[in-house]
Structures are given as C-alpha cells and as structure tokens.
Design a protein around this motif. Structure first.
Motif, PDB file in Angstrom:
ATOM      1  N   VAL A  29      -1.484  -9.997 -53.363  1.00  0.00           N
ATOM      2  CA  VAL A  29      -1.466  -8.868 -53.960  1.00  0.00           C
ATOM      3  C   VAL A  29      -2.976  -8.351 -54.450  1.00  0.00           C
ATOM      4  O   VAL A  29      -3.695  -9.322 -54.794  1.00  0.00           O
ATOM      5  CB  VAL A  29      -0.597  -8.826 -55.049  1.00  0.00           C
ATOM      6  CG1 VAL A  29      -0.695  -7.423 -56.243  1.00  0.00           C
ATOM      7  CG2 VAL A  29       0.812  -8.952 -54.953  1.00  0.00           C
ATOM      8  N   VAL A  30      -3.132  -6.995 -53.865  1.00  0.00           N
ATOM      9  CA  VAL A  30      -4.214  -6.358 -54.037  1.00  0.00           C
ATOM     10  C   VAL A  30      -3.965  -5.585 -55.191  1.00  0.00           C
ATOM     11  O   VAL A  30      -3.301  -4.315 -54.760  1.00  0.00           O
ATOM     12  CB  VAL A  30      -5.189  -5.938 -53.156  1.00  0.00           C
ATOM     13  CG1 VAL A  30      -6.195  -5.159 -53.325  1.00  0.00           C
ATOM     14  CG2 VAL A  30      -5.477  -6.785 -51.995  1.00  0.00           C
ATOM     15  N   LEU A  31      -4.456  -5.671 -56.387  1.00  0.00           N
ATOM     16  CA  LEU A  31      -4.229  -4.633 -57.570  1.00  0.00           C
ATOM     17  C   LEU A  31      -5.298  -3.619 -57.491  1.00  0.00           C
ATOM     18  O   LEU A  31      -6.344  -4.072 -57.906  1.00  0.00           O
ATOM     19  CB  LEU A  31      -3.695  -5.318 -58.896  1.00  0.00           C
ATOM     20  CG  LEU A  31      -3.749  -4.056 -60.010  1.00  0.00           C
ATOM     21  CD1 LEU A  31      -2.635  -3.166 -59.731  1.00  0.00           C
ATOM     22  CD2 LEU A  31      -3.509  -4.824 -61.337  1.00  0.00           C
ATOM     23  N   ASP A  69       5.502  -0.007 -66.837  1.00  0.00           N
ATOM     24  CA  ASP A  69       4.699   1.316 -66.902  1.00  0.00           C
ATOM     25  C   ASP A  69       3.091   1.131 -66.789  1.00  0.00           C
ATOM     26  O   ASP A  69       2.568   0.110 -66.922  1.00  0.00           O
ATOM     27  CB  ASP A  69       4.816   2.336 -68.290  1.00  0.00           C
ATOM     28  CG  ASP A  69       4.273   1.627 -69.306  1.00  0.00           C
ATOM     29  OD1 ASP A  69       3.223   1.294 -69.489  1.00  0.00           O
ATOM     30  OD2 ASP A  69       5.289   1.549 -70.139  1.00  0.00           O
ATOM     31  N   ILE A  70       2.432   2.126 -66.339  1.00  0.00           N
ATOM     32  CA  ILE A  70       1.216   1.825 -65.847  1.00  0.00           C
ATOM     33  C   ILE A  70       0.249   1.481 -67.223  1.00  0.00           C
ATOM     34  O   ILE A  70      -0.452   0.582 -67.005  1.00  0.00           O
ATOM     35  CB  ILE A  70       0.319   3.439 -65.447  1.00  0.00           C
ATOM     36  CG1 ILE A  70       0.906   3.698 -64.214  1.00  0.00           C
ATOM     37  CG2 ILE A  70      -1.006   3.146 -65.285  1.00  0.00           C
ATOM     38  CD1 ILE A  70       0.326   5.164 -63.732  1.00  0.00           C
ATOM     39  N   PRO A 101      -2.414   0.883 -59.503  1.00  0.00           N
ATOM     40  CA  PRO A 101      -1.599   0.731 -60.773  1.00  0.00           C
ATOM     41  C   PRO A 101      -0.279   1.413 -60.868  1.00  0.00           C
ATOM     42  O   PRO A 101       0.627   0.873 -61.470  1.00  0.00           O
ATOM     43  CB  PRO A 101      -2.480   1.172 -62.017  1.00  0.00           C
ATOM     44  CG  PRO A 101      -3.905   0.927 -61.403  1.00  0.00           C
ATOM     45  CD  PRO A 101      -3.861   1.350 -60.002  1.00  0.00           C
ATOM     46  N   GLY A 102      -0.025   2.506 -60.483  1.00  0.00           N
ATOM     47  CA  GLY A 102       1.251   3.246 -60.443  1.00  0.00           C
ATOM     48  C   GLY A 102       2.196   2.612 -59.632  1.00  0.00           C
ATOM     49  O   GLY A 102       3.339   2.448 -60.096  1.00  0.00           O
ATOM     50  N   GLU A 103       2.006   2.160 -58.425  1.00  0.00           N
ATOM     51  CA  GLU A 103       2.810   1.512 -57.518  1.00  0.00           C
ATOM     52  C   GLU A 103       3.149   0.052 -58.209  1.00  0.00           C
ATOM     53  O   GLU A 103       4.344  -0.454 -58.007  1.00  0.00           O
ATOM     54  CB  GLU A 103       2.407   1.366 -56.254  1.00  0.00           C
ATOM     55  CG  GLU A 103       2.216   2.784 -55.563  1.00  0.00           C
ATOM     56  CD  GLU A 103       1.243   2.677 -54.346  1.00  0.00           C
ATOM     57  OE1 GLU A 103       1.013   3.642 -53.622  1.00  0.00           O
ATOM     58  OE2 GLU A 103       0.152   1.776 -54.225  1.00  0.00           O
ATOM     59  N   ALA A 104       2.048  -0.644 -58.543  1.00  0.00           N
ATOM     60  CA  ALA A 104       2.358  -1.983 -59.301  1.00  0.00           C
ATOM     61  C   ALA A 104       3.343  -1.667 -60.434  1.00  0.00           C
ATOM     62  O   ALA A 104       4.281  -2.666 -60.721  1.00  0.00           O
ATOM     63  CB  ALA A 104       1.053  -2.522 -59.903  1.00  0.00           C
TER      64      ALA A 104
END
Ligand SMILES: NC(=O)C1=CN([C@@H]2O[C@H](COP(=O)(O)OP(=O)(O)OC[C@H]3O[C@@H](n4cnc5c(N)ncnc54)[C@H](O)[C@@H]3O)[C@@H](O)[C@H]2O)[C@@H](O)CC1
Ligand SMILES: [K+]
Length: 500
Positions: free
Chosen positions: A404-406, A381-382, A371-374
């Motif tokens: 995309v893999v979240l 923001d996260i 989530p942070g990179e996303a």
C-alpha cells in the motif's frame, strides 16, 4: 516537507523505541546527564549557525528531560554573553533527576529563571524545551497556552528534539503544537518528524547522534525507514543487446467517458519510466486523442470485459483505475482484472470499487490510495487515517494482502508483514490533478522492469516526490505531465541505463 539534511540516517523510531535506545545507551555507560549535555551543545551549535546575530534567547522549559536540554542550552548561551531567560512552565522546583541538575547548572551560570505567564515579554530566539518524546495525550494547560504564545509571537523558534505538542509516533499535533523554524533532534530520528502534520511544524531539521555508540544504535529495532539514496532499490543497468521484451509490457486500464486524461497520463508515465511496451485500454472515443498525443502507446478501444481480458492476459503488469469510473464499464473491467495473477497497481476508482465491495483485491497488488480513498477502504474517515498514517497504511496492507502507498505529505509504503517506508520529499505544488495517475504509471513501469512490489512502490514514490520537489521550487502551476523529464533524469542519476 522539512528542509532536510542530505545525510540523515534511514531508520525512523517511534517514541517507545527512542526511549529504549536512550536506556540502552545509558546502560552501556553514557550517563543520561552526559547525553543531555551533548544535546544542549548540539542545539546551541545549530541555534548559533542559524541565528548568529540574535544575541538573545528565551527558553520555554517544561518539567521533564526536554526541559533539561533547554536549561543546559540556556547556561551555554549565558556563558557566551547572550541575554537569556528561562520561562518555566510548571514549578521548576519540582524538576527531578537530570532535569533538576540541568536547572541548577543554569542557575549557577547566572541564567534568570522566571515562572511563565501569558504576559511575559519575549526576546530573541525562542527555544522550545517544553515537551519532547515524553508527551502523553493532548497537551494540557498551561502548556497549550504557552505553545499558542510561541506560535503567535512572530519570533524565530528553535524546537529541542521535536516541536512540543507533536506526537513522535504520528506527527499529529495533540491539540496544539509549536511551529518551529528549526528543529534539532537527537540520537534517533522520530517518525513523527516526517508524517502527519509535521511538515508544517518542524521547519529545517538538524540531526545530531550525540556520539552514540553506532553498534548500540544499530541493535535497536526500527519501525520504519526513510526512502533515500541507498535506501531504495536500483534498476539494473541494461545490456547493450537489450530489446523491448526485456522490460515488460504494462497495460493501463481506465478512462471511462469523460475521464480519458487520467488513464493517458498513467500510460505516458509508464512509457517515460522505461517500460518496454505500454498499452492503454480505454473507451473507443479516447483512442484518437491518445494516438495523437503518444503514438508510442498501443491505445485500444475496449467496450466489453471480454475485449479487455484479451489485452490483460497479454500484459505483464496492469495499472487499473485512473479515470475508470464506477459505472458498469469500469466495474466489469476491474472484475476481469481482479482474477488475474500478475502484478497490478490499483488506483483511484479501482480503490473506490474495492472499498464498495464490488471486487476483491488482486493477489499481487499495489494499492495507491490518497487519505480519502484509504478512509473508504478502512471504513473510517480521513481524520482517523491522518491521525495515525503509519497505522492506517499497515492496516490496509494487512487487510488486502497488498503493498500500500498511502499518499499525501510524508507518503508511506507498507506491506502486509508490517514493513514501512516513509518518503520525506515532495512539494505542495504537487497538490493538483493528475499527480496520482503519474505515480500509478510509474509504479507499473518499475514492476515491469523487474522490481518487487514493495521496492517498485518505494522507488516510484521517491522519484515522483523528488521530481515534484525540483519542479515545485519554481512555484504554483506545476502540471503532472511536467514531471516526466525530471523523473527520467532522476531515474538515470539513480539507476544509470548503461553499466559504468
Ligand atoms: N536520557 C534521555 O532519555 C535523554 C533525553 N533527552 C531529552 O529528553 C526528552 C524526553 O524526556 P522525558 O521523557 O523526561 O519527557 P519530556 O520532557 O518530553 O516530557 C515529560 C514531561 O511532560 C509532561 N507531560 C507529558 N504529557 C503531557 C501533556 N499531554 N500535557 C502537558 N504535560 C505533559 C510530563 O508530566 C513531564 O513533566 C527528549 O525529547 C529529549 O529532549 C535528551 O536530553 C537526550 C537524553
Ligand atoms: K520540544
């Protein structure tokens, strides 16, 4: 994740799609009240199975059809000789339609219906029939206070259809949400039972299709599918004449100074998931350790983009990013990879550099952000990512034209066309270093063995989460490399190496 049944259906719906499905079933001849009656029976059956000795229930009822389910369940419990009370949040006289009929049936059965108050004494199993799929916006008072009372009670809680306060679309608690030990859900699985904060609220999950006509259900458009046996692609069995050239050459690129472990884990993961050949392009200084740990890897020291490019052009699949760092070395290697037309898995610092605008996404990419990179990739923001994980995953896939893999509980796989798959496996023991590196290598190995990016990412996420679930049951202290044997075993159960 919720303690899920093995036989859950694959489609996942958002709230609007579930409402549509309800309306189609009613239009086809099953009345809303009949569906409500079946829902109450299903919930009552599950309640007795889970808490057979309880003998008492307190039903928290709101004012919509979710409350209707609760009133009919109260009538069933009363007739079975249980001590039952309904605590009505909001004026029960204002119930309408099927919910009003259900309230009347409870009264006729002799159920005590009292206005809810904070001081109400609670007894037995608490049945949460406050809010279902009709929830709109943040939970208002006095519902929020009733939910807090349920959560503070320490009593067993059964949620009807969905824990009240949880969004059926995103799995986020809209202000506050019930924490149930058991949720019984009807007709169609809601996406919000599996993602966002749902794993901490749903408890064990029971599904009942309310005997809905399968043809009508099958005709309903679906937003997402669960990853499960039958819902993820298999690798083909290997011919006995197979040789390593049939199963692809994966090159893992990463491991700047001081960051060598991440790239090594990814490379080992690709090897253990069946890639034909695995190379590692890393800093010179990491090569001896890599050779010592895994002589099967072709570990090469690269100090320049040109050296790396020579290796990259000889590989079928690239896994770029684990331990890559964001300094000149990592940037130059990533830029070299970005222009190459072959499947590429980008993780960790490759994603951070992509977010920083240092490079563009590869043409055939699988991006695996947490989530942070996303959030960095989306410029948000996260909190915003986690508030609607399905939307974030699809937005990223569209923005970068990639699969995309979240990651995170309820991992999602999305493609630019809006296809979404959700993984409802996993274990909190996996919250630790190196698990993402193992996943990236696993995706690489499956791409190398011929799966398309969406299928490779889906199968990898599913195997990784199920392996973590198996081993996580032993408790804390799980190391990412502990997953390898379990992943191998699961892959063999799913896609046997030899034909039957
Ligand atoms: N015919 C059907 O559609 C069926 C519906 N069923 C049940 O009905 C539920 C859906 O029923 P409804 O659509 O009536 O909706 P709900 O009963 O989920 O919620 C509607 C009620 O919640 C209130 N509400 C909405 N947002 C709120 C907020 N933020 N704060 C406080 N109150 C809020 C509304 O004013 C309304 O009184 C399902 O979850 C399921 O339990 C089942 O009985 C099966 C059949
Ligand atoms: K509920």
């Amino acid at each position: 994740m919720p303690d899920i049944q093995e036989n859950l259906p694959l489609p996942l719906y958002n709230a609007a799609q579930v409402r549509e499905l309800d309306a189609r079933l009613i239009a086809a001849g099953t009345s809303g009240f009949e569906l409500m009656r079946r829902a109450a029976h299903a919930a009552w059956r599950a309640l007795r199975r889970r808490w057979p000795e309880a003998g008492a229930a307190t039903v928290f009822a709101g004012r919509g059809n979710n409350a209707g389910d609760g009133y009919l369940l109260a009538a069933l419990a009363q007739r079975a000789g249980w001590r039952v009370r309904v605590l009505a949040v909001g004026d029960p006289q204002q119930l309408q339609g099927d919910a009003a009929l259900a309230r009347d049936e409870a009264r006729q059965a002799g159920v005590a219906i009292e206005p809810w108050s904070e001081c109400a004494a609670l007894d037995g199993v608490l049945v949460d029939a406050l809010l279902g799929t009709g929830l709109g916006g943040s939970v208002r008072e006095p519902y929020a206070q009733a939910i807090r009372q349920i959560n503070a009670s320490g009593l067993p809680v059964l949620a009807v259809d969905i824990p009240s306060g949880l969004s059926a679309d995103t799995g986020c608690a809209l202000g506050v949400a019930v924490r149930a030990g058991l949720t019984v859900t009807f007709i169609g699985l809601k996406l919000g039972l599996f993602t966002g904060e749902a794993p901490d609220h749903v408890g064990a999950l029971v599904f009942d299709d309310l005997a809905a006509d399968p043809y009508i259900v099958a005709a309903q458009p679906v937003s997402t599918r669960r990853l499960a046996v039958g819902g993820v692609a298999c690798l083909a069995p290997r011919p006995r004449t197979a040789h390593k050239g049939h199963f692809g050459h994966v090159l893992v690129v990463g491991g700047d100074l001081g960051l060598g472990g991440a790239a090594l884990l990814s490379a080992e993961s690709a090897l253990r998931a069946g890639a034909g050949l695995v190379s590692l392009a890393t800093r010179d200084v990491h090569v001896p350790a890599a050779l010592a740990r895994r002589p099967e890897l072709m570990s090469r020291g690269v100090e320049s983009a040109n050296q790396a490019l020579a290796l990259m052009t000889g590989a079928d699949v690239l896994v770029v990013g684990p331990g890559l760092g964001q300094e000149a070395w990592g940037r130059s290697l990533l830029s070299a990879a970005a222009g190459l037309d072959r499947p590429q898995v980008w993780d960790a610092d490759a994603l951070n550099l992509l977010a920083a605008g240092a490079v563009g996404a590869p043409a055939r990419g699988v991006l695996t952000p947490h989530p942070g990179e996303a959030a960095r990739l989306l410029g948000s923001d996260i909190g915003a990512v986690q508030a609607d994980r399905p939307a974030a995953a699809v937005a990223l896939a569209r923005r970068h034209g990639a699969v995309v893999v979240l990651k995170g509980a309820g991992s999602l796989v999305a493609d630019p066309q809006g296809r979404l798959a959700l993984c409802d496996h996993g274990h909190p023991a996996m919250a630790g270093a190196g698990f993402g590196d193992v996943l990236a290598g696993l995706v690489g190995a499956l791409l190398a063995q011929g799966l398309e990016p969406f299928e490779a990412a889906s199968l990898a996420v599913w195997l990784h989460a199920r392996a973590g679930e198996r081993l996580g049951a032993q408790g804390r202290g799980l190391a990412a490399s502990d997953l390898f044997p379990a992943i191998r075993q699961l892959l063999e159960e799913h896609s046997p190496c030899l034909p039957n």
